[in-house]
Design a protein around this motif. Structure first.
Motif, mmCIF file in Angstrom:
data_model
loop_
_atom_site.group_PDB
_atom_site.id
_atom_site.type_symbol
_atom_site.label_atom_id
_atom_site.label_comp_id
_atom_site.label_asym_id
_atom_site.label_seq_id
_atom_site.Cartn_x
_atom_site.Cartn_y
_atom_site.Cartn_z
ATOM 1 N N GLU A 70 -2.587 6.180 5.470
ATOM 2 C CA GLU A 70 -1.947 6.173 6.784
ATOM 3 C C GLU A 70 -2.645 7.112 7.762
ATOM 4 N N CYS A 71 -3.523 7.973 7.270
ATOM 5 C CA CYS A 71 -4.266 8.857 8.155
ATOM 6 C C CYS A 71 -5.689 8.976 7.609
ATOM 7 N N PRO A 72 -6.629 9.383 8.456
ATOM 8 C CA PRO A 72 -8.007 9.512 7.987
ATOM 9 C C PRO A 72 -8.123 10.642 6.969
ATOM 10 N N GLY A 73 -9.096 10.531 6.098
ATOM 11 C CA GLY A 73 -9.321 11.570 5.110
ATOM 12 C C GLY A 73 -9.708 10.958 3.783
ATOM 13 N N PHE A 74 -8.760 10.303 3.115
ATOM 14 C CA PHE A 74 -9.035 9.716 1.811
ATOM 15 C C PHE A 74 -9.977 8.527 1.949
ATOM 16 N N VAL A 75 -10.986 8.492 1.088
ATOM 17 C CA VAL A 75 -11.961 7.399 1.083
ATOM 18 C C VAL A 75 -11.724 6.555 -0.155
ATOM 19 N N GLN A 76 -11.175 5.367 0.034
ATOM 20 C CA GLN A 76 -10.915 4.491 -1.111
ATOM 21 C C GLN A 76 -12.182 3.761 -1.485
ATOM 22 N N THR A 77 -12.495 3.760 -2.788
ATOM 23 C CA THR A 77 -13.707 3.105 -3.262
ATOM 24 C C THR A 77 -13.404 1.942 -4.199
ATOM 25 N N ASN A 78 -12.158 1.797 -4.612
ATOM 26 C CA ASN A 78 -11.774 0.761 -5.567
ATOM 27 C C ASN A 78 -11.024 -0.356 -4.852
ATOM 28 N N ASN A 79 -11.321 -1.616 -5.188
ATOM 29 C CA ASN A 79 -10.665 -2.736 -4.516
ATOM 30 C C ASN A 79 -9.576 -3.391 -5.363
ATOM 31 N N LYS A 80 -9.177 -2.719 -6.437
ATOM 32 C CA LYS A 80 -8.158 -3.287 -7.324
ATOM 33 C C LYS A 80 -6.782 -2.663 -7.128
ATOM 34 N N LEU A 81 -6.745 -1.392 -6.706
ATOM 35 C CA LEU A 81 -5.480 -0.679 -6.567
ATOM 36 C C LEU A 81 -5.225 -0.336 -5.115
ATOM 37 N N SER A 82 -3.990 -0.517 -4.687
ATOM 38 C CA SER A 82 -3.605 -0.199 -3.320
ATOM 39 C C SER A 82 -2.723 1.035 -3.326
ATOM 40 N N LEU A 83 -3.162 2.097 -2.654
ATOM 41 C CA LEU A 83 -2.342 3.290 -2.564
ATOM 42 C C LEU A 83 -1.064 2.972 -1.797
ATOM 43 N N GLY A 84 0.073 3.408 -2.335
ATOM 44 C CA GLY A 84 1.358 3.107 -1.719
ATOM 45 C C GLY A 84 1.971 1.821 -2.227
ATOM 46 N N GLY A 85 1.243 1.064 -3.028
ATOM 47 C CA GLY A 85 1.751 -0.199 -3.557
ATOM 48 C C GLY A 85 2.436 -0.013 -4.907
ATOM 49 N N LYS A 86 3.450 -0.811 -5.149
ATOM 50 C CA LYS A 86 4.189 -0.736 -6.410
ATOM 51 C C LYS A 86 3.360 -1.307 -7.550
ATOM 52 N N ILE A 87 3.442 -0.643 -8.697
ATOM 53 C CA ILE A 87 2.740 -1.092 -9.892
ATOM 54 C C ILE A 87 3.747 -1.703 -10.852
ATOM 55 N N GLU A 88 3.391 -2.812 -11.451
ATOM 56 C CA GLU A 88 4.255 -3.471 -12.424
ATOM 57 C C GLU A 88 3.608 -3.427 -13.801
ATOM 58 N N PRO A 89 4.405 -3.467 -14.880
ATOM 59 C CA PRO A 89 5.873 -3.448 -14.861
ATOM 60 C C PRO A 89 6.398 -2.045 -14.546
ATOM 61 N N ILE A 90 7.678 -1.958 -14.164
ATOM 62 C CA ILE A 90 8.275 -0.673 -13.846
ATOM 63 C C ILE A 90 9.264 -0.281 -14.935
ATOM 64 N N SER A 91 9.518 1.012 -15.052
ATOM 65 C CA SER A 91 10.490 1.503 -16.026
ATOM 66 C C SER A 91 11.886 0.995 -15.673
ATOM 67 N N GLN A 92 12.666 0.746 -16.704
ATOM 68 C CA GLN A 92 14.031 0.270 -16.531
ATOM 69 C C GLN A 92 15.022 1.338 -16.987
ATOM 70 N N TYR A 93 16.075 1.530 -16.202
ATOM 71 C CA TYR A 93 17.109 2.508 -16.559
ATOM 72 C C TYR A 93 17.736 2.116 -17.892
ATOM 73 N N GLY A 94 17.585 2.977 -18.878
ATOM 74 C CA GLY A 94 18.115 2.699 -20.207
ATOM 75 C C GLY A 94 17.291 1.711 -21.006
ATOM 76 N N GLY A 95 16.150 1.291 -20.470
ATOM 77 C CA GLY A 95 15.304 0.310 -21.150
ATOM 78 C C GLY A 95 13.896 0.816 -21.376
ATOM 79 N N ASP A 96 12.928 -0.093 -21.321
ATOM 80 C CA ASP A 96 11.530 0.271 -21.552
ATOM 81 C C ASP A 96 11.045 1.246 -20.485
#
Length: 232
Positions: A70-96
């Protein structure tokens, strides 16, 4: 009791619509300003933020301070991961439960500070933008942060972590484990519990407690629901 590790092929929502071509990077775009929440491991969201040493958080995020790309500074070099994006699968309350391995380290030759998730180098903060970190870090912080602004006279209802207090323990509360740091020689060291200082500003809203699980190294549970009967 053992969490599952999200392996090298991390999945994000936008992958369903394809991937970035070579030479391009993914950027999360939203028409609304997102609530300020740092590093919620329970929901597996990548939101790194580093104190640049130029007091960019000095006014409580009223006019300064930002995350990810959202601001200048960080230089992203990877095209597979988006900073700020949700990663799946996610932990489940009382589950995995699922875990991310996150590293921030300084490259001695360039002076840049790299972000690595599992074995993927996502990008770097150029050494030239730092004051305090131009040489080395003198403290390391782990945990969560909520910025309480624009909540109409009461505390924000933004959750931290899983939205549950640390006393609920494994499988229900968010945690950070195997706290480690890289020393000036490049060696990775375990953080001693004796050197970890607990810092909580509003325990009635969000709290933190050190854990006692075996094989989890130095670790803690943290988080909370935000606005409630006790958290006004």
């Amino acid at each position: 009791m053992e969490a599952k590790t999200l392996e090298a092929k991390l999945i994000q929502d936008w992958h369903k619509n394809g991937e970035c071509p070579e030479g391009a990077i993914p950027i999360v775009r939203s028409p609304q300003k997102r609530p300020r929440r740092k590093t919620s491991f329970f929901s597996s969201s990548i939101q790194p933020d580093v104190d640049l040493g130029n007091n960019h958080e000095s006014d409580g995020y009223q006019k300064t301070g930002c995350y990810n790309l959202e601001c200048p500074g960080f230089v992203q070099t990877n095209n597979k991961l988006s900073l700020g994006g949700k990663i799946e699968p996610i932990s489940q309350y009382g589950g995995d439960q699922f875990e991310l391995r996150i590293y921030i380290y300084k490259d001695k030759q360039s002076g840049n500070w790299w972000l690595r998730i599992h074995e993927i180098d996502v990008g770097y903060w150029p050494g030239s933008i730092f004051n305090k970190l131009s040489d080395r870090a003198d403290t390391v912080s782990w945990g969560g942060e909520i910025v309480n602004s624009g909540s109409q006279g009461h505390h924000t209802s933004t959750e931290m972590g899983s939205g549950h207090f640390p006393g609920e323990g494994y499988g229900k509360a968010s945690y950070v484990r195997n706290l480690r740091y890289v020393d000036e020689s490049g060696a990775i060291n375990d953080a001693s519990p004796d050197n970890v200082v607990r810092s909580v500003s509003r325990p009635e809203c969000y709290d933190l407690q050190m854990g006692d699980l075996t094989n989890y190294g130095t670790h803690f549970f943290y988080g909370g629901p935000g606005f409630s009967d006790k958290c006004k």
